[in-house]
Design an enzyme around this catalytic site. Sequence first.
Site, PDB file in Angstrom:
ATOM      1  N   ASN A  62       0.801  -1.217   0.000  1.00  0.00           N
ATOM      2  CA  ASN A  62       0.000   0.000   0.000  1.00  0.00           C
ATOM      3  C   ASN A  62       0.846   1.284   0.000  1.00  0.00           C
ATOM      4  OD1 ASN A  62      -1.790  -2.057   2.118  1.00  0.00           O
ATOM      5  ND2 ASN A  62      -2.723  -1.300   0.193  1.00  0.00           N
ATOM      6  N   ILE A 107       1.065   6.866   0.573  1.00  0.00           N
ATOM      7  CA  ILE A 107       0.433   5.804   1.356  1.00  0.00           C
ATOM      8  C   ILE A 107      -1.043   5.735   0.977  1.00  0.00           C
ATOM      9  CG2 ILE A 107      -0.018   4.923   3.669  1.00  0.00           C
ATOM     10  CD1 ILE A 107       2.191   6.927   4.611  1.00  0.00           C
ATOM     11  N   CYS A 108      -1.522   4.530   0.752  1.00  0.00           N
ATOM     12  CA  CYS A 108      -2.954   4.326   0.531  1.00  0.00           C
ATOM     13  C   CYS A 108      -3.570   3.816   1.825  1.00  0.00           C
ATOM     14  CB  CYS A 108      -3.189   3.311  -0.596  1.00  0.00           C
ATOM     15  SG  CYS A 108      -4.937   3.031  -0.923  1.00  0.00           S
ATOM     16  N   LEU A 109      -4.104   4.755   2.570  1.00  0.00           N
ATOM     17  CA  LEU A 109      -4.711   4.402   3.866  1.00  0.00           C
ATOM     18  C   LEU A 109      -5.993   5.210   4.001  1.00  0.00           C
ATOM     19  CD1 LEU A 109      -4.467   2.867   6.528  1.00  0.00           C
ATOM     20  CD2 LEU A 109      -3.093   4.734   7.416  1.00  0.00           C
ATOM     21  N   LEU A 154      -0.941  -0.386  -4.199  1.00  0.00           N
ATOM     22  CA  LEU A 154      -0.195   0.607  -4.979  1.00  0.00           C
ATOM     23  C   LEU A 154       1.057  -0.036  -5.568  1.00  0.00           C
ATOM     24  CD1 LEU A 154      -0.360   3.833  -2.746  1.00  0.00           C
ATOM     25  CD2 LEU A 154      -1.471   3.457  -4.936  1.00  0.00           C
TER      26      LEU A 154
END
Lengths: 180, 325
Positions: free
Chosen positions: A111, A118-120, A153
Amino acid sequence: MAAVNGYQGNTPADPPATNGSKQPVPSTKTVDSQSVLKRLQSELMGLMMGGDPGISAFPEEDNIFCWKGTITGSKETVFEGTEYRLSLSFSNDYPFKPPKVKFETCCFHPNVDVYGNICLDILQDKWSSAYDVRTILLSIQSLLGEPNISSPLNTQAAQLWSNQEEYKKMVEKLYKPLNA
Amino acid sequence: MISDSITNASATAAPSAKDFGKKKRTNRSAKLKQSKLGLRREQWLSQVAMANKGDKEEIDSNRKPRSENPDQRDRPVENLDGLSREAEDNSGTHHHESFIESLSNSPNSILSGMNSIPNFSSSSSSGSGGSCSGNITEEEDPDDDGCLDDWEAIADALAADDDKHEKENPPESCEEHASIKQSASPRASVSGSNVAIRDVKPAMSRKQKSNQAWRPDDKLRPQGLPNLEKQRSFPVMNLHYSSVAVPSSCPICYEDLDLTDSNFLPCPCGFRLCLFCHKTICDGDGRCPGCRKPYERNTIKVEASVQGCGLTIRLARSSSMFCRS
């Protein structure tokens, strides 16, 4: 903002209207930045007094709106023994808008992309003003050990995640210690 | 509109306010009155307990050098009329003693006893020679510092107050009740009959004793009462508010929550924040930071009407401010 300025410069007949719309902005901005300042200072105090293991954060030298944070990889994960630096940049809308958080140390994670983005969800649509720097760093720390494979990602990391031994080798190979 | 409904609700909730005919009296003043009454009731109770004790031990020298119990006990019933002159000064306490006696005779029906005070005045007058019932209202008004106008108001306030005091200090009141019950038990069987007149005589002497013991308290009362009221009433309020866990500062902006903020509960999930941050969020996506559910404007009003005291009127205003903005 840039467009407004350019428009204002080109046509001097319009300034009254643009001024009228622009005037409240600086006043609210100062009020906001003062409350943001108070909030960030309180958070810093809490972080320094709290002493959470594995996370730390501190403002950059002269700008309290830009922080540097560090996260230590949790035990019994492939990230054990590694330490990552992050940058947090707060806007004047904080905490009503999330800060921009990026990995500054290269992190091989499903991620996290190669630029450190960051994919959060809590840093995007699931943000709540009740979150703070501490909860952000703790969430990222737990994200390291429990990635969301379904929306990666870094697809290479997502594919390799199933093989933890190989994954750990890859992490160690790509890891650059903070001091280096 | 909201405040109107609240005052109406308070008027119906506290019938004593209706009796005074003064609509402007709020619940707060009614509460103060109740605690005042509760204080007086405790004074009566302790008075009676003291007097009964003194009577049992036959100690009368230190309390009152003038009257002696054995003499008064031997007096015929007709002397009660002579005594009644002295009792007139004291008919308030006199009345209350008999009132308390009957309370202790039926300890389980305290509330019903308090509600039927008019009956008490008649029974006490029959017991003590008929001089009391006329004087009760005369005597009681100066005692009350003009804060109570009639017996029904007292009855209502006492009835409302009684529960509070039972909860507030159960061991004390139990002790008092126990001592009174003990002293009252010998003549519990003969209450209300003609035989009781004999027992009234010692009761009268006790009343006189309590009369003299009561006097210094009477003079001191105006100074002493306000302090005691504060001690009595404010801890109760603090308890009431501390039972709900309210953060001391807003979790969003870290500013201290003032009284209005700490009574502001905009979301059923229980997440509290200051009014400023709530407004900022409502201007934005309008979701509660605690549960991410969108704020409902109506819940604020519900919260305001549920609490029903002076604070919530302010709350209602602030919430209406939000509705306007």
